[in-house]
Design a protein around this motif. Structure first.
Motif, PDB file in Angstrom:
ATOM      1  N   MET A 243      -1.134   4.492   0.404  1.00  0.00           N
ATOM      2  CA  MET A 243      -2.023   5.575   0.617  1.00  0.00           C
ATOM      3  C   MET A 243      -1.492   6.174   1.960  1.00  0.00           C
ATOM      4  SD  MET A 243      -4.452   5.270  -1.438  1.00  0.00           S
ATOM      5  CE  MET A 243      -5.924   6.152  -0.766  1.00  0.00           C
ATOM      6  N   CYS A 244      -0.183   5.910   2.534  1.00  0.00           N
ATOM      7  CA  CYS A 244       0.474   6.522   3.324  1.00  0.00           C
ATOM      8  C   CYS A 244       1.819   5.981   3.459  1.00  0.00           C
ATOM      9  CB  CYS A 244      -0.224   6.740   4.626  1.00  0.00           C
ATOM     10  SG  CYS A 244       0.324   5.439   5.969  1.00  0.00           S
TER      11      CYS A 244
ATOM     12  N   LYS B  70      -7.773   4.975   4.994  1.00  0.00           N
ATOM     13  CA  LYS B  70      -6.851   5.368   3.822  1.00  0.00           C
ATOM     14  C   LYS B  70      -6.737   4.176   2.846  1.00  0.00           C
ATOM     15  CE  LYS B  70      -4.072   6.668   6.718  1.00  0.00           C
ATOM     16  NZ  LYS B  70      -2.595   6.659   7.026  1.00  0.00           N
ATOM     17  N   GLY B  71      -6.122   2.997   3.215  1.00  0.00           N
ATOM     18  CA  GLY B  71      -5.829   2.034   2.511  1.00  0.00           C
ATOM     19  C   GLY B  71      -7.023   1.141   1.766  1.00  0.00           C
TER      20      GLY B  71
ATOM     21  N   CYS C 209       3.216   4.108   5.640  1.00  0.00           N
ATOM     22  CA  CYS C 209       3.421   3.004   6.537  1.00  0.00           C
ATOM     23  C   CYS C 209       3.791   1.614   5.763  1.00  0.00           C
ATOM     24  CB  CYS C 209       2.018   2.797   7.205  1.00  0.00           C
ATOM     25  SG  CYS C 209       2.235   1.471   8.279  1.00  0.00           S
ATOM     26  N   ARG C 210       3.313   1.407   4.476  1.00  0.00           N
ATOM     27  CA  ARG C 210       3.662   0.544   3.571  1.00  0.00           C
ATOM     28  C   ARG C 210       3.188  -1.009   4.283  1.00  0.00           C
ATOM     29  NH1 ARG C 210       9.707   2.299   4.562  1.00  0.00           N
ATOM     30  NH2 ARG C 210       8.686   2.087   6.525  1.00  0.00           N
ATOM     31  N   CYS C 211       1.869  -1.063   4.227  1.00  0.00           N
ATOM     32  CA  CYS C 211       1.161  -2.128   4.720  1.00  0.00           C
ATOM     33  C   CYS C 211       1.268  -3.057   3.543  1.00  0.00           C
ATOM     34  CB  CYS C 211      -0.043  -1.993   5.111  1.00  0.00           C
ATOM     35  SG  CYS C 211      -0.181  -1.061   6.735  1.00  0.00           S
TER      36      CYS C 211
ATOM     37  N   ILE D 145      -6.253  -3.367   7.773  1.00  0.00           N
ATOM     38  CA  ILE D 145      -5.657  -2.066   6.779  1.00  0.00           C
ATOM     39  C   ILE D 145      -6.313  -0.822   7.465  1.00  0.00           C
ATOM     40  CG2 ILE D 145      -8.118  -2.341   5.567  1.00  0.00           C
ATOM     41  CD1 ILE D 145      -6.513  -1.948   2.938  1.00  0.00           C
ATOM     42  N   CYS D 146      -6.150   0.353   6.876  1.00  0.00           N
ATOM     43  CA  CYS D 146      -6.589   1.476   7.580  1.00  0.00           C
ATOM     44  C   CYS D 146      -7.797   1.921   6.760  1.00  0.00           C
ATOM     45  CB  CYS D 146      -5.500   2.425   8.040  1.00  0.00           C
ATOM     46  SG  CYS D 146      -4.969   3.562   6.368  1.00  0.00           S
TER      47      CYS D 146
ATOM     48  N   CYS E 233       0.926  -1.319   0.145  1.00  0.00           N
ATOM     49  CA  CYS E 233      -0.041  -0.066   0.070  1.00  0.00           C
ATOM     50  C   CYS E 233       0.769   1.040   0.056  1.00  0.00           C
ATOM     51  CB  CYS E 233      -0.857   0.013   1.262  1.00  0.00           C
ATOM     52  SG  CYS E 233      -2.013   1.335   1.304  1.00  0.00           S
TER      53      CYS E 233
ATOM     54  N   SER F  73       1.952   3.281  11.213  1.00  0.00           N
ATOM     55  CA  SER F  73       0.341   3.620  11.447  1.00  0.00           C
ATOM     56  C   SER F  73      -0.358   2.246  11.872  1.00  0.00           C
ATOM     57  CB  SER F  73      -0.062   4.105  10.125  1.00  0.00           C
ATOM     58  OG  SER F  73      -1.310   4.702  10.488  1.00  0.00           O
ATOM     59  N   ASN F  74      -0.399   1.585  11.202  1.00  0.00           N
ATOM     60  CA  ASN F  74      -1.084   0.228  11.556  1.00  0.00           C
ATOM     61  C   ASN F  74      -0.437  -0.687  12.703  1.00  0.00           C
ATOM     62  OD1 ASN F  74      -3.568   0.355  10.362  1.00  0.00           O
ATOM     63  ND2 ASN F  74      -3.027  -0.260   8.286  1.00  0.00           N
TER      64      ASN F  74
HETATM   65  S1  SF4 Z   1      -1.411   2.402   7.156  1.00  0.00           S
HETATM   66 FE1  SF4 Z   1      -3.012   2.538   5.795  1.00  0.00          FE
HETATM   67  S2  SF4 Z   1      -2.575   3.670   4.086  1.00  0.00           S
HETATM   68 FE2  SF4 Z   1      -0.713   3.472   5.007  1.00  0.00          FE
HETATM   69  S3  SF4 Z   1       0.067   1.728   4.148  1.00  0.00           S
HETATM   70 FE3  SF4 Z   1      -0.986   0.824   5.896  1.00  0.00          FE
HETATM   71  S4  SF4 Z   1      -3.015   0.352   4.941  1.00  0.00           S
HETATM   72 FE4  SF4 Z   1      -2.027   1.874   3.391  1.00  0.00          FE
END
Ligand code: SF4
Ligand SMILES: Nc1nc2c(c(=O)[nH]1)N[C@H]1C(S)=C(S)[C@@H](COP(=O)(O)OP(=O)(O)OC[C@H]3O[C@@H](n4cnc5c(=O)[nH]c(N)nc54)[C@H](O)[C@@H]3O)O[C@H]1N2
Ligand SMILES: Nc1nc2c(c(=O)[nH]1)N[C@H]1C(S)=C(S)[C@@H](COP(=O)(O)OP(=O)(O)OC[C@H]3O[C@@H](n4cnc5c(=O)[nH]c(N)nc54)[C@H](O)[C@@H]3O)O[C@H]1N2
Ligand code: SF4
Ligand code: SF4
Ligand code: SF4
Ligand code: SF4
Ligand SMILES: [Mo]
Lengths: 255, 298, 930
Positions: free
Chosen positions: C11-12, C50-51, C14-16, C47-48, C9, C181-182
């Protein structure tokens, strides 16, 4: 894992639900958009949006996260509060529906809307004290959380993923899914052991979804814990020592 | 709640239609009038009922599926209303035809009267059965629907009689005054009751946190949602107050003046306008507990 | 038919790991559903917000789809463009850049925003030969990086973090969301459920702070005072971990205490370590052995340093243990001293110190893991003190942040929680030397025509000799990084570039290339002026900044100011690497890196910026991108990634996994063209788990160090002692005092350097507070990141913008009422630098001296392809209009040590507004037609 109704237990025994742990919910809205995404992209979608790029954008969501402040500064608690259909055991929204589009499934207690029958009269939404139903402004039918029926029974999914989209998404695992009538389920246990409660109990709707309250951890310190033998200041000769001349028992007693 | 014009028109129009029919039925049972008068009266009643029915379709997202709404008569007052309304219309029609054909109308009348009353009950109960809409959840709701419907129907009957069959006019006017007065009292009683209501749901029960000071900061949708549109009238308090004064003046005192002075037609028009205001207020006044979840945008 | 592909990902930051469900529709692949990848080590399936809205990013009407050239005759900022071909775009750039490179490479400046490819952009800039390269770190959180890396050799976010699996007490300062983030959410939830105690220090209570067991509201910019008072109390009560301090920090090192000596404040040394392992880090410091009462070489077996005292060396030099100096520094910095500064009751500060100290001491963790320290001592167990901290921009984004963050690192060290279970843990490639050995050139001669830069564009100065200045001591970089103004500006100063280039101070430039940054709006200070500068012309009618190229995926406020717009792909349309050469996704237990692979084809003519750089590298014949015969070396970016080595034969490349001809080597090994395929098969992640004995105490862990040297994570294997006392800072102070044998600061900066380069942590109120009439501007205004919105990325996202479609200023009701501001009313917020009209919202969850709003919600009308009357433009507002980039006297509004932008220092007053509507308003941009 989805509690697929067990025929032996008999119908009506199962009540699937979400238990939402306000103790860990940080209000991130992951459950909001993952729900939107799943239900938008699935069979029953789309969930429409009005003015998506204009003024006052507004769309259909099955789950919203709200924020409340409790108390006054500095003793303020900020409470993030996710809310979707609570799948009431006595759902007032169901009997009022003139078409039978709204119904509660006997086998697992999920309250659903049959979009093909719904005439969009909105009466069920009036009958829900929780504001859990939303009329889709484009399709003109009533919508609400389905507990992801189209996921939780999907045999094609690995068992661990037969859970609602919001539950899988939630980074704090604040959303526990399960059969609250099965005393051994994680959901029922959480309600039992962590003081799970229902919203607006005054109306007798018996929401199946429950909420777990905040819990506080504090540390109790005893003053003597600060004055210990192993104080490192001793090693460096820094603990104040009384001067030799200060009064002592030796001055008054000979034993 | 947000007052929807479709529902306001539905309930006021069919209420007047039912009341008018009941007025005709009374004359049929206890008095005298030419068939012509009954047929014309039934026609007006049917027009009102049909007007209400048409208005109701505007409330539906899928009017083409309206037929489905008869399905749940066992549990849903709305479903019952949906069944009773056309039945009642059919009964009025049959009754009128019977008059037209100079047949005996007693049984037609009995059936239609029972359906009219049933329809009042159904309509009123649609609202009264929602227990957490505390403003509505009272026997006064169906009573008011019935009395206000009767009052407006009797005023309409007085107007019709003045035009088509003057001998009945004074009796209708007198009955309209009586029904109006009763309805007014009952409506005042409802207002008084509602003014004293304490909402059973509070922010504390809504989110399950026991604290006297709970303020919502965000509702999760800044551009609004179905929940902010359907359950809030969105008008300033002054408008709501004005609506109350308007209907308090228009539903009875003013029409009564006109009735007493022998102007039943303006009396009816004023009263109907008053009923529209009354119904608007009826919705606007109701505080839905869901609103506790939609207090603030942020 | 739905196909499920794994990627990463974006969307930020964090790179999930995500799984993307892709459908065929009318012969086109369309994204149907995006879910967290349960097999990904970072997010483990979650996931968040945004993701989960990535779908709508693909459908955004704001997507750029073709290269665009500013319409002839239209002015910058009008956003009027004509589409051109990629060939035209490339030849424009090629001609321009070739000329610059052969003339004066520093006239090309490349600055990048919230990107994750600094390894490539940095390589490109270096190969080009320009020093004027940096990413956004300077305005983001460089204080967090520098303050901690200069103290413990590692930092938070990508570099390290709190071990919440084992912690019992967790103290979070100034964090709303962060990059991790996550994983952070997962960890905090588990921590709370396991019964841990969570304390949040923050002027505002939202997000994470909401679920804290205790909220400690603090006045912005004063954490330094709080932390110093905590250090005071820990030392006064003897609640520090003496063994840890003595062995693993420089607390026992002897500091020369002779104000007249040129060595004053430096660490006393012995000549014994004549052949140091790392010449830059000789291990020749002295302890005063408390058993023998003699000075000994640090870490002499059997010896134990005195932490207190005042001694004389054999030659008569007066010395004191560093810890003694620290203790003296905080002697009077009591909780009572901190109370009026921070607004936190002294009793609370004292209690917190006791909770930390007692938990650390009495809840010790002991793991049955044997390890050997760098001095050869064998330990049967790994021990830890379960008190963990996390902090972010609430500490960093103040002009006093460096010392605040350093104090935090010191507090963590006194508690004995560095790279130990339950405390702070490093993530590879950290820990690094203090400071890390990467260096910039040290003078203008490092910049030569047609030649790669003579060093890295960014580095870690260890002494004045490492500064990047000319003979007069003036900056070589256009952002004045690594100059005497901000000596330790290790991430550069992106926020000064436009102003400096416009003013021609230190010099004008020719071409400014911006990648993935919205410098005309939310990532700039002094927005209104900066926008004017971007469009300003000199007396000759030419633009002051002659050429601006912007690479973005969307129509932003910034793209409107570009001469040339390069349409980038989105994260679902390109290859990307999250490399160990940059900021990888490593976790505590070992290095990890990851990749993105395209799951749908690029929209229109979009081209990944990576491909643009590879293409330009070839066209400009930059050595790293060119074969010996002058031909282009790499077919494309994926080819570059698998074949590029940092040096020929080094075996080190962008990706650490599946190296070697057989794909069996990790971290180091011959290039393997199959790498992409291996990553794609493995959820796009490579994970190397360290054996348990290498996972802790890595600053001083011989096994780990040897391994790190073998795989070339480190060149040297010397132990990394925590710098309670910073000799690096003292070197700069000596220079300012005229005592340093080498470089000296220009006169005008000497006082500043002397003040702020204090080798011990100290508290000063933020520069802007010092210069503001605090009675006129009684409030501090700050921003927070909303969890469901990433900077300016997401207002074009139909779902996310419904959650935050405009913003309010949150005000404590007492403060609001005192100014006659009703809940929901329009008001003016005014700083010394400007004013903004916005809507206010009463909130009991904010400290009364603070007002705050969500970051980057307000938009220019028409930008992001939103309707001109969109809430973002008419009801939303940008706090940046109130924030200055320069303080009176033309000093940057930045930390004097690191150059970190002081975003959260702005002081404001509020008053009711008669009219409604957000103000200021800007011209309405029209949508660029695709
Ligand atoms: S925290 Fe959300 S937006 Fe950021 S990489 Fe993970 S899933 Fe994507
Ligand atoms: N969802 C989302 N995630 C993001 C981002 C995003 O835009 N959206 N941005 C990413 C980026 S680039 C970054 S740099 C990180 C930043 O991550 P954070 O540092 O967590 O982000 P901020 O929102 O700047 O948070 C600053 C916090 O510090 C508090 N604060 C301000 N001043 C002080 C102070 O003086 N003392 C204390 N104790 N607290 C203070 C603020 O109230 C706020 O809670 O987040 C990253 N993650
Ligand atoms: N007032 C205030 N201002 C702040 C902050 C604050 O806390 N308060 N925080 C600061 C911090 S820490 C940071 S990091 C900055 C962030 O600020 P910036 O780095 O400027 O980040 P954004 O403005 O979100 O994004 C920049 C651009 O990236 C583009 N973009 C998104 N995806 C892609 C892509 O795949 N390719 C390309 N080429 N472009 C893409 C977006 O369209 C946007 O135009 O803001 C800073 N500004
Ligand atoms: S995803 Fe989980 S933590 Fe986030 S708002 Fe929903 S319930 Fe709360
Ligand atoms: S929450 Fe509302 S919609 Fe859901 S079952 Fe209960 S009453 Fe019905
Ligand atoms: S809106 Fe649909 S589901 Fe609701 S009551 Fe009417 S028909 Fe039933
Ligand atoms: S259970 Fe499914 S439908 Fe219900 S809120 Fe969660 S994701 Fe949405
Ligand atoms: Mo940032």
């Amino acid at each position: 894992m989805a509690a697929i109704p067990d025929a032996d237990k008999g119908f009506g025994m199962t009540q699937l639900a979400l238990v939402i742990d306000l103790n860990v919910c940080v209000g991130c809205h992951a459950c909001v958009t993952s729900c939107k995404q799943w239900n938008h992209s699935g069979e029953a979608g789309p969930l429409s949006d009005a003015n998506p790029y204009g003024a006052e954008p507004s769309g259909t969501f099955f789950n919203r996260v709200q924020t409340y402040e409790v108390g006054e500064f500095p003793k303020t608690e900020t409470v993030h509060f996710p809310k979707s259909c609570l799948h009431c055991e006595e759902p007032p929204c169901v009997p009022v529906c003139p078409t039978g589009a709204s119904y509660k499934r006997a086998e697992d207690g999920i309250v659903l809307v049959d979009y093909d029958k719904c005439i969009g009269c909105k009466y069920c939404s009036w009958a829900c004290p929780y504001g859990a139903r939303e009329l889709d402004e484009q399709q003109k039918v009533m919508k609400k959380c389905t507990l992801c029926v189209d996921r939780i029974y999907d045999g094609k999914l690995p068992e661990a993923e037969r859970k609602p989209a919001c539950v899988l998404a939630c980074p704090t695992s604040a959303r526990i899914f399960g059969d609250i009538h099965d005393p051994d389920s994680q959901a029922a246990r959480a309600i039992r052991e962590q003081g799970g409660y229902a919203l607006m109990p005054e109306w007798g709707t018996q929401p199946a979804n429950h909420y777990l309250p905040r819990r506080k951890t504090s540390i109790k310190l005893h003053p003597d814990e600060l004055q210990r033998e192993d104080n490192p200041l001793k090693v460096d000769g820094k603990l104040p020592r009384p001067a030799a001349g200060e009064p002592a028992l030796d001055d008054v007693t000979s034993w | 709640m947000r007052p929807a014009w479709s529902v306001i028109l539905l309930t006021t129009l069919i209420g007047a239609g039912q009341g008018l029919y009941l007025a005709l039925a009374a004359a049929d049972a206890f008095g005298e009038a030419p068939a012509r008068f009954f047929v014309a009266g039934a026609a007006v009643s049917l027009v009102l009922l049909a007007g209400g029915l048409v208005a109701s379709f505007f409330h539906l997202g899928h009017p083409e599926r309206a037929w489905r709404s008869a399905a749940m008569w066992r549990t849903s007052w709305l479903s019952r209303e949906v069944i009773v309304l056309p039945l009642f219309m059919a009964a009025v029609f049959a009754w009128a035809v019977a008059h037209w054909l100079q047949m005996k109308t007693l049984w037609f009348n009995v059936v239609a009267v029972m359906l009219a009353i049933a329809l009042f009950v159904c309509t009123g109960m649609i609202y009264a059965c929602l227990k957490f809409l505390q403003e509505w959840h009272t026997p006064l709701t169906p009573l008011n629907y019935t009395l206000l419907g009767c009052a407006s129907g009797l005023t309409a009957a007085a107007a019709m009689a003045a035009w088509l069959h003057p001998p009945l006019a004074p009796a209708y006017a007198a009955a309209a005054l009586a029904a109006g007065a009763l309805a007014y009292l009952a409506r005042l009683a409802a207002l008084a009751r509602n003014a004293r209501l304490r909402p059973k749901s509070t922010p504390a029960t809504a989110i399950g946190v026991k604290h006297p000071r709970i303020a919502q900061i965000a509702q999760g949708a800044m551009g609004g949602s179905f929940n902010t549109r359907e359950f809030f009238h969105g008008r300033p308090r002054e408008v709501v107050r004005a609506a109350r004064w308007a209907f308090l003046a228009l539903v009875f005192p003013l029409p009564a003046l006109f009735l007493v002075s022998g102007f039943p037609i303006p009396a009816f028009l004023l009263q109907f306008a008053g009923l529209l205001a009354e119904r608007w207020y009826f919705f606007a006044e109701a505080r839905h507990p869901q609103n506790l979840y939609y207090q603030a945008i942020a | 038919m739905t196909e499920i592909k794994t990627t990463t990902c974006y969307m930020c930051a964090c790179r999930c790991g995500i799984r993307v469900h892709v459908d065929e529709k009318d012969g086109r692949a369309v994204v149907r559903y995006i879910e967290g990848n349960p097999e990904h080590p970072l997010n483990k399936g979650v996931i968040c917000a945004k993701g989960a809205s990535g779908l709508m990013k693909q459908l955004s009407p704001a997507r750029l789809t073709r290269p665009l050239l500013r319409k002839p005759g239209s002015e910058r900022g009008a956003g009027e463009f004509q589409p051109i071909s990629w060939e035209q775009a490339f030849s424009i750039l090629e001609n321009r850049l070739k000329a610059i490179r052969s003339n004066d490479p520093k006239k090309f400046a490349l600055f990048t925003g919230r990107d994750q490819m600094q390894a490539l952009t940095g390589l490109f800039a270096r190969q080009f030969g320009t020093p004027n390269y940096a990413a956004h770190g300077g305005f983001c959180s460089v204080n967090m990086a520098a303050g901690m890396i200069y103290t413990i050799g590692g930092s938070f976010w990508e570099f390290g973090g709190p071990d919440l699996e084992r912690a019992k007490l967790f103290v979070m300062l100034g964090t709303a969301e962060d990059h991790h983030s996550n994983p952070l959410k997962i960890a905090i939830s588990r921590f709370k459920r396991a019964g841990g105690r969570f304390v949040s220090v923050n002027p505002v209570r939202t997000g994470y702070s909401a679920i804290a067991d205790e909220w400690v509201p603090i006045r912005p910019g004063t954490d330094g005072a709080l932390l110093l008072a905590l250090v005071h109390e820990l030392i006064a009560q003897g609640l520090y971990d003496r063994e840890f301090v003595a062995r693993y920090t420089n607390g026992g090192h002897l500091v020369i205490a002779d104000p007249h000596s040129p060595s004053h404040g430096l660490l006393a040394t012995d000549e014994e370590d004549a052949e140091p392992e790392n010449p830059a880090q000789p291990q020749n410091k002295l302890w005063w052995d408390r058993h023998s009462g003699r000075p000994v070489l640090s870490h002499t077996p059997q010896a134990d340093p005195s932490l207190f005292g005042d001694f004389r060396l054999a030659d008569g030099t007066r010395v004191q243990p560093a810890f003694q100096l620290l203790a003296e520094r905080v002697r009077d910095l009591t909780p009572e001293w901190a109370e009026p500064i921070t607004g936190i009751p002294a009793a609370t500060i004292r209690r917190l110190a006791h909770e930390m100290g007692v938990t650390a001491r009495d809840e010790k963790i002991e793991l049955p893991i044997a390890w050997t320290d760098c001095w050869g001592n064998e330990h049967q167990t790994v021990t830890g003190n379960p008190v963990a901290f996390h902090a972010m921009r609430g500490l960093a984004a103040h002009s006093n942040g460096f010392h605040t963050v350093r104090t935090l690192a010191i507090l963590m060290s006194l508690l004995g929680t560095i790279d130990r279970p339950g405390g702070f843990r490093h993530k590879a490639p950290f820990p690094r030397a203090i400071p890390p050995s990467a260096k910039t050139p040290t003078g203008p001669e490092g910049v030569q025509p047609n030649t790669p830069l003579g060093g890295l564009a960014l580095g870690w100065p260890g002494s004045p000799e490492d500064l990047f200045v000319d003979a007069q001591g003036e900056p070589v970089r256009v952002d004045k990084g690594f100059s005497w103004e901000y000596p330790l500006s290790v991430h550069g100063l992106m926020h000064t570039v436009i102003t400096n280039a416009w003013r021609g101070d230190p010099y004008p430039i020719d071409t400014l290339m911006i990648f993935m940054a919205n410098m005309a709006w939310n990532s700039t200070m002094n927005t209104v002026e900066v926008r004017r500068m971007l469009n300003d012309r000199g007396a000759d009618g030419e633009y002051k900044i002659p050429f601006v190229a912007v690479c973005d995926a969307f129509q932003s406020e910034m793209t409107a100011f570009a001469d040339l717009v390069l349409p980038d792909t989105t994260y679902l349309e390109r290859h990307d690497v999250m490399s160990l050469l940059d900021r990888p996704i490593s976790e505590f237990d070992g290095p990890m890196d990851s990749v993105r692979v395209p799951v749908v084809p690029p929209l229109g003519e979009c081209k990944p910026f990576q491909e643009v750089l590879i293409e330009l590298g070839g066209r400009l014949q930059l050595p790293a991108f060119t074969n010996k015969d002058g031909s282009r070396k790499y077919r494309d970016y994926p080819d570059f990634i698998v074949r590029h080595e940092t040096e020929p034969g080094s075996g080190i490349g962008f990706l650490a996994g599946w190296r070697g001809t057989d794909g069996k080597k990790a971290l180091r090994g011959e290039p393997n063209p199959e790498q992409w395929a291996r990553y794609a098969e493995n959820n796009c992640v490579f994970k190397h788990e360290l054996p348990p004995s290498y996972r802790y105490m890595r600053n001083w862990n011989r096994g780990y160090m040897e391994w790190a040297q073998r795989v070339r994570l480190r060149r040297w294997g010397e132990p990394i002692l925590v710098h309670l006392y910073s000799e690096v800072l003292q070197r700069f102070r000596l220079a300012a005092q005229g005592k340093w044998p080498g470089r000296r600061p220009p006169e005008r900066l000497a006082k500043r350097i002397e003040t702020y380069f204090d080798p011990l942590p100290f508290y000063f109120s933020p520069l802007e507070h010092q210069l503001t009439d605090l009675e006129r501007y009684p409030l501090t205004a700050i921003t927070q990141r909303p969890m469901a919105m990433y900077h300016s990325w997401d207002s074009q996202n139909a779902w996310l913008r419904q959650i935050h479609t405009h913003n309010y200023l949150f005000i404590n009701p007492r403060t609001a009422r005192a100014s006659g501001i009703e809940d929901g009313a329009w008001l003016w917020v005014e700083s010394p630098w400007g004013r903004v009209r916005c809507m206010g919202r009463h909130s009991e969850a904010v400290e009364p001296g603070t007002v705050w709003t969500w970051n980057a919600i307000g938009k220019q009308p028409g930008a992001w392809a939103l309707a001109p009357d969109a809430n973002e433009a008419r009801k939303g507002f940008l706090l940046n209009h109130l924030i200055t980039d320069e303080l009176p006297g033309r000093i940057s509004n930045s930390d004097p040590v690191t150059g970190q932008a002081g975003w959260y220092d702005v002081r404001v007053r509020i008053y009711a507004a008669e009219e409604a509507g957000a103000w200021p308003q800007f011209r309405t941009l029209t949508k660029v037609s695709a």
